[in-house]
Design a protein around this motif. Structure first.
Motif, PDB file in Angstrom:
ATOM      1  N   TYR A 212      51.473  43.091  41.787  1.00 28.97           N
ATOM      2  CA  TYR A 212      50.795  42.777  40.528  1.00 28.97           C
ATOM      3  C   TYR A 212      49.291  43.025  40.631  1.00 28.97           C
ATOM      4  CZ  TYR A 212      49.294  39.712  36.636  1.00 28.97           C
ATOM      5  OH  TYR A 212      48.729  39.189  35.500  1.00 28.97           O
ATOM      6  N   ILE A 213      48.729  42.744  41.810  1.00 31.31           N
ATOM      7  CA  ILE A 213      47.278  42.830  41.965  1.00 31.31           C
ATOM      8  C   ILE A 213      46.795  44.277  41.803  1.00 31.31           C
ATOM      9  CG2 ILE A 213      47.266  43.106  44.494  1.00 31.31           C
ATOM     10  CD1 ILE A 213      44.814  41.008  42.333  1.00 31.31           C
ATOM     11  N   CYS A 214      47.688  45.257  41.913  1.00 32.07           N
ATOM     12  CA  CYS A 214      47.274  46.652  41.728  1.00 32.07           C
ATOM     13  C   CYS A 214      46.874  46.935  40.277  1.00 32.07           C
ATOM     14  CB  CYS A 214      48.373  47.613  42.175  1.00 32.07           C
ATOM     15  SG  CYS A 214      48.591  47.611  43.952  1.00 32.07           S
TER      16      CYS A 214
ATOM     17  N   ASN B 149      43.647  44.805  48.171  1.00 33.23           N
ATOM     18  CA  ASN B 149      42.761  43.685  47.838  1.00 33.23           C
ATOM     19  C   ASN B 149      41.713  44.185  46.858  1.00 33.23           C
ATOM     20  OD1 ASN B 149      43.986  42.054  49.717  1.00 33.23           O
ATOM     21  ND2 ASN B 149      42.471  42.465  51.294  1.00 33.23           N
ATOM     22  N   PRO B 150      41.278  43.326  45.928  1.00 33.11           N
ATOM     23  CA  PRO B 150      40.151  43.737  45.086  1.00 33.11           C
ATOM     24  C   PRO B 150      38.895  43.951  45.935  1.00 33.11           C
ATOM     25  CG  PRO B 150      41.263  41.818  44.181  1.00 33.11           C
ATOM     26  CD  PRO B 150      41.800  42.006  45.562  1.00 33.11           C
ATOM     27  N   ARG B 151      38.006  44.812  45.431  1.00 35.08           N
ATOM     28  CA  ARG B 151      36.736  45.081  46.134  1.00 35.08           C
ATOM     29  C   ARG B 151      35.605  44.256  45.515  1.00 35.08           C
ATOM     30  NH1 ARG B 151      36.576  51.719  46.502  1.00 35.08           N
ATOM     31  NH2 ARG B 151      38.322  51.953  47.932  1.00 35.08           N
TER      32      ARG B 151
ATOM     33  N   LYS C  81      35.202  31.166  40.393  1.00 40.17           N
ATOM     34  CA  LYS C  81      35.509  30.433  41.627  1.00 40.17           C
ATOM     35  C   LYS C  81      36.306  31.275  42.625  1.00 40.17           C
ATOM     36  CE  LYS C  81      33.870  26.441  40.046  1.00 40.17           C
ATOM     37  NZ  LYS C  81      34.306  26.241  38.713  1.00 40.17           N
ATOM     38  N   THR C  82      36.810  32.404  42.173  1.00 42.07           N
ATOM     39  CA  THR C  82      37.633  33.226  43.064  1.00 42.07           C
ATOM     40  C   THR C  82      37.127  34.665  43.046  1.00 42.07           C
ATOM     41  OG1 THR C  82      39.201  33.700  41.293  1.00 42.07           O
ATOM     42  CG2 THR C  82      39.701  31.810  42.705  1.00 42.07           C
ATOM     43  N   PHE C  83      37.675  35.451  43.951  1.00 39.74           N
ATOM     44  CA  PHE C  83      37.151  36.799  44.157  1.00 39.74           C
ATOM     45  C   PHE C  83      37.492  37.749  43.007  1.00 39.74           C
ATOM     46  CE2 PHE C  83      36.763  40.801  46.581  1.00 39.74           C
ATOM     47  CZ  PHE C  83      35.494  40.584  47.094  1.00 39.74           C
ATOM     48  N   CYS C  84      38.628  37.531  42.350  1.00 38.22           N
ATOM     49  CA  CYS C  84      38.961  38.370  41.191  1.00 38.22           C
ATOM     50  C   CYS C  84      39.574  37.495  40.107  1.00 38.22           C
ATOM     51  CB  CYS C  84      39.901  39.522  41.587  1.00 38.22           C
ATOM     52  SG  CYS C  84      41.645  39.081  41.655  1.00 38.22           S
ATOM     53  N   ALA C  85      40.031  38.112  39.030  1.00 39.98           N
ATOM     54  CA  ALA C  85      40.493  37.353  37.858  1.00 39.98           C
ATOM     55  C   ALA C  85      41.947  36.891  37.977  1.00 39.98           C
ATOM     56  CB  ALA C  85      40.324  38.217  36.607  1.00 39.98           C
ATOM     57  N   HIS C  86      42.576  37.147  39.118  1.00 38.21           N
ATOM     58  CA  HIS C  86      43.997  36.772  39.240  1.00 38.21           C
ATOM     59  C   HIS C  86      44.192  35.264  39.072  1.00 38.21           C
ATOM     60  CE1 HIS C  86      48.150  37.073  40.802  1.00 38.21           C
ATOM     61  NE2 HIS C  86      47.873  35.931  41.412  1.00 38.21           N
ATOM     62  N   ALA C  87      43.444  34.482  39.850  1.00 36.86           N
ATOM     63  CA  ALA C  87      43.634  33.024  39.793  1.00 36.86           C
ATOM     64  C   ALA C  87      43.208  32.449  38.435  1.00 36.86           C
ATOM     65  CB  ALA C  87      42.880  32.359  40.944  1.00 36.86           C
TER      66      ALA C  87
HETATM   67  S1  SF4 Z   1      41.777  35.606  43.320  1.00 38.45           S
HETATM   68 FE1  SF4 Z   1      43.758  35.814  44.359  1.00 38.45          FE
HETATM   69  S2  SF4 Z   1      44.354  37.908  43.977  1.00 38.45           S
HETATM   70 FE2  SF4 Z   1      42.139  37.775  43.574  1.00 38.45          FE
HETATM   71  S3  SF4 Z   1      41.157  38.280  45.507  1.00 38.45           S
HETATM   72 FE3  SF4 Z   1      41.419  36.073  45.502  1.00 38.45          FE
HETATM   73  S4  SF4 Z   1      43.387  35.773  46.586  1.00 38.45           S
HETATM   74 FE4  SF4 Z   1      43.315  37.904  45.947  1.00 38.45          FE
END
Ligand code: SF4
Length: 498
Positions: free
Chosen positions: A236-238, A254-256, A454-460
């Protein structure tokens, strides 16, 4: 065997041949009756399942009103290049090659074509971030155009249709956009399960090469472009553009870190544009008919331009896809889907994929566009509604979604890697009536700790959208999953006694 139909064989000797024969005959009659009853029950159940009708993907439109799907009015699918050419195919490309790249970019910028993958970022502005020289042409040097065809958002299947049935439309769009941004190589990053789409796209690429639309010096324009289909391995992360680029390069998906943005340093460190399938498919028609025409397609329903492929899934009568003016209301989309199945009522709905906030029946009349749905507290996302009916427990529905997001986390950052499985654990407890009173507060905290920024990309943050909205609208269903402890029970009794 019941006492009513037990054979009356008291006069027959126990175990005699006659009693055995009588018993076998009765058993056979019972078996036949049971089979008939089961067949009758199955027939009744089958009658409850709505008949599947052909999906009216193209409506009654024309090239002027339904730029994405009008060709399907004439053909169930358009796979041959000759058929495509007879229906205005490659006209947009031919026209664009007579303009400068900057002019092509300018038309798409004026048309305000917003990205149809979910984020809604204007495509023309994205392209304009590609380094240009003083003459207004893209700088020389390697550049890439990537089509995001990963389409792994639950409940979303619009790009699949465009690629399976109209592969030349996407191929033409990519050649045209490659000219506008000066890219020499393109990739269609395709969801691995879309086997038919891969076959049809590869065939379209082969045909386009044979006709001189791909390769070197395309139609004597001096522009060179090669296009490849790259199938993903199912993550999904792709769908996140920098994770997609990593995967394309053969790295872990992984997102950059951004910046640098892909327009400056993308695939193999070179300027790269990543656009969604539906976004790209709009471009040839914009070039043929112009920005003013495109902006008028919404018929005043929305400040956004163009049409949108909307859809509906869940327990509606006829799940499907429809190309409609952008800004069409969810109520109209639901009506095209035949409404809810008989006996079911709409409880809530997700406007565009699993990573959007739930909306309620009172939101059905809102225009389905980026800003209106945003102001209502959700996101239009992919524009494909997923409905939830009144028989479905919202805690179970959200647990199901969060399990998906937890499984699909790339594991790069702690809040997402650890927070999502934690949310799933708490939701499972509440679902089984084994939750603790504080679980709901912890879930609310998680929606903040995993929220934007709060996280590295928008997934969370995306994963938190259905959870936070379900807690807002249906808190009592979460509270019903809290197990009554001894202390709770004693307190409850003392309250009653007082
Ligand atoms: S939010 Fe989740 S999907 Fe996005 S970089 Fe962090 S661990 Fe990976």
């Amino acid at each position: 065997m019941t006492s009513e139909n037990k054979p009356d064989n008291k006069d027959l000797p126990e175990g005699s041949a006659v009693s055995v024969v009588a018993g076998v005959a009765i058993a056979k009659a019972e078996e036949k009756a049971a089979i008939e009853a089961a067949a009758k029950a199955a027939k009744i159940e089958a009658a409850k399942i709505p008949k599947t009708e052909p999906t009216p993907i193209h409506g009654n439109g024309t090239a002027e009103t339904h730029p994405l799907t009008w060709r399907l009015k004439h053909h169930q699918q358009v796979l041959s290049i000759d058929t495509y050419e007879s229906l205005e195919g490659y006209e947009g490309l031919k026209k664009a090659l007579k303009m400068t790249p900057a002019e092509v970019q300018g038309i798409v910028k004026d048309a305000v074509l917003r990205g149809r993958g979910g984020a809604g970022f204007p495509a023309g502005i994205k392209w304009s971030l590609i380094p240009m020289n003083k003459e207004g042409s893209p700088d020389v040097g390697p550049k890439y155009l990537v089509c995001n065809a990963d389409e792994m958002e639950p409940g979303t299947f619009k790009d699949r249709l465009l690629m399976e049935k109209l592969p030349h439309q996407l191929v033409e769009a990519m050649i045209l956009v490659s000219y506008a941004i000066g890219a020499q190589t393109g990739y269609i990053f395709l969801r691995g399960e879309y086997v038919l789409a891969a076959k049809n796209l590869n065939s379209a690429i082969y045909q386009a090469k044979a006709k001189g639309y791909l390769g070197e010096n395309i139609l004597d324009s001096g522009h060179n472009f090669d296009l490849h289909v790259h199938t993903g391995a199912g993550r999904y992360i792709c769908g996140e553009e920098t994770a997609l680029i990593n995967s394309l390069e053969g790295r872990r998906a992984n997102p950059r870190t951004k910046p640098p943005f892909p327009q400056i340093s993308g695939a193999w460190g070179k300027p790269t544009i990543v656009n969604n399938v539906e976004t790209l498919c709009n471009v040839p028609a914009i070039i043929v008919r112009g920005a003013t025409w495109f902006k008028g397609l919404s018929n005043g329903r929305s400040g956004d331009a163009g049409t949108k492929i909307y859809g509906a899934s869940g327990k509606v009568k006829f799940p499907g896809l429809w190309e409609l003016p952008i800004g069409t209301s969810a109520r109209e989309i639901l009506a095209l889907a035949g409404g809810m199945q008989d006996g079911l009522e709409l409880k809530c709905w997700l406007p565009g994929g699993a990573s959007t906030d739930f909306l309620m029946p009172e939101h059905l009349d809102l225009a389905m566009d980026f800003d209106t749905i945003g102001k209502a507290g959700s996101r239009m996302g992919t524009g494909l509604l997923m409905v939830v009916d009144q028989t479905q427990n919202i805690v179970s529905a959200v647990r199901n979604l969060e399990e998906f997001f937890a499984r699909e986390s790339c594991g790069w950052c702690t809040p997402c890697r650890d927070g999502l499985p934690w949310a799933v654990k708490l939701l499972k407890g509440l679902e089984q009536g084994e939750g603790k009173a504080e679980d709901i507060d912890v879930l609310l905290q998680l929606t903040r700790f995993l929220g934007p920024g709060k996280t590295f990309c928008a997934h969370a943050p995306g994963a938190m959208e259905p959870l936070q909205s379900a807690l807002k609208f249906f808190r009592s269903e979460f509270e019903a999953g809290v197990r009554a402890t001894k202390v709770d029970a004693i307190n409850h009794i003392s309250v009653i006694q007082a």
